[in-house]
Scaffold this active site. Structure first.
Site, short mmCIF file in Angstrom:
data_model
loop_
_atom_site.label_atom_id
_atom_site.label_comp_id
_atom_site.label_asym_id
_atom_site.label_seq_id
_atom_site.Cartn_x
_atom_site.Cartn_y
_atom_site.Cartn_z
CE LYS A 64 -3.56 -2.24 2.83
NZ LYS A 64 -4.64 -2.34 1.86
NE ARG A 138 -9.63 -11.43 -1.93
CZ ARG A 138 -10.03 -10.69 -2.95
NH1 ARG A 138 -10.01 -11.20 -4.17
NH2 ARG A 138 -10.44 -9.45 -2.78
#
Length: 280
Positions: A64, A138
């Site tokens: 990020k 996930r």
């Protein structure tokens, strides 16, 4: 009425929870899977809750940038929401059996980091090609969902997670995105959510999008460059780790769990889950 188990790295290796182990590799903190059982009724199959607990997420090698790193402590919002709901249900003495499975990791960077192009073997035996290390939530949820589903065969399986930044684009900041393989369960959730003024909005698990998960070296990829509907993509990925006959809902709370102006968690969806546990 409570029982608690905490599985560390050795147990997770034996359980073949490859997603949890991969995401946590660069952290000095050991990965955990916390399992809490509330025994309110000895006869009934439990409701199983799974909550994403990424205590800090820098994105891993798919780093990020800039202000995207700010407030990444919020990525444990799913696990925190479940803890709040389960504690409340126990204090109110609900006559239900509930199990909460909380995969806990940090997603950081060092020479041990899991990498784009890695192939991971998951708890249910499926293999996943990593195409984005910032699609880590996930991966840990997949192991936890598979473990909860196979261990308890629950009458309902719910996962809740700050899963995708795309949830903001999909539903704004006053709705929680919901996806489900069971229309009756999803409808019950919608009614429950409205009754406590924490509305959800259903997105489709659109089968034609499954082609975007195709991999030449594994069963599926964890993130597709072709897919634009990121929130739906998250739900479709997780569906691979839930038995088709298990009533399941996925709640993406990335749009509502944290107030970035105040810099604080909102507590959103605790009331909704408490009401669900009471009525379902």
């Amino acid at each position: 009425k409570f029982s608690l188990k905490v599985f560390g790295k050795k147990e997770l290796l034996k359980m073949k929870c490859g997603g949890i182990l991969a995401v946590s590799r660069a952290s000095a903190e050991e990965p955990l899977m916390i399992v809490m059982e509330y025994h309110g009724d000895g006869k009934e199959a439990p409701i199983a809750l799974v909550g994403k607990g990424v205590t800090y997420d820098c994105g891993g090698l798919s780093l990020k940038i800039g202000q995207s790193l700010r407030f990444m402590k919020q990525d444990l919002g799913g696990a925190a929401t479940l803890l709040g709901a389960l504690l409340t249900a126990s204090l109110l003495g609900f006559k239900k059996n509930v199990v909460a499975v909380l995969p806990i990791v940090e997603n950081l960077i060092n020479e041990k980091s899991y990498k784009v192009d890695d192939v991971i073997s998951m708890h249910n035996g499926k293999t996943v090609e990593v195409t984005n290390t910032d699609a880590e939530g996930r991966l840990i949820l997949a192991d936890a969902l598979s473990y909860a589903d196979t261990t308890w065969k629950p009458r309902a399986l719910i996962d809740i997670a700050t899963l995708t930044g795309g949830a903001f684009m999909a539903v704004g900041d006053d709705l929680t995105a919901i996806m489900s393989n069971n229309p009756a369960l999803c409808s019950f959730f919608k009614t429950t959510a409205l009754s406590v003024d924490e509305p959800v909005w259903e997105l489709p698990l659109h089968k034609p999008y499954l082609k975007h998960f195709e991999s030449k070296v594994a069963d599926i990829v964890n993130s597709s460059l072709k897919m634009k509907a990121r929130t739906i993509e998250g739900g479709l990925f997780l569906q691979h780790f839930v038995h088709e006959k298990t009533p399941w809902c996925h709640l993406d709370i990335a749009s509502v769990a944290f107030d970035e102006i105040q810099g604080l968690a909102t507590g959103r969806n605790v009331r909704m889950l408490v009401k669900f546990l009471e009525k379902f």
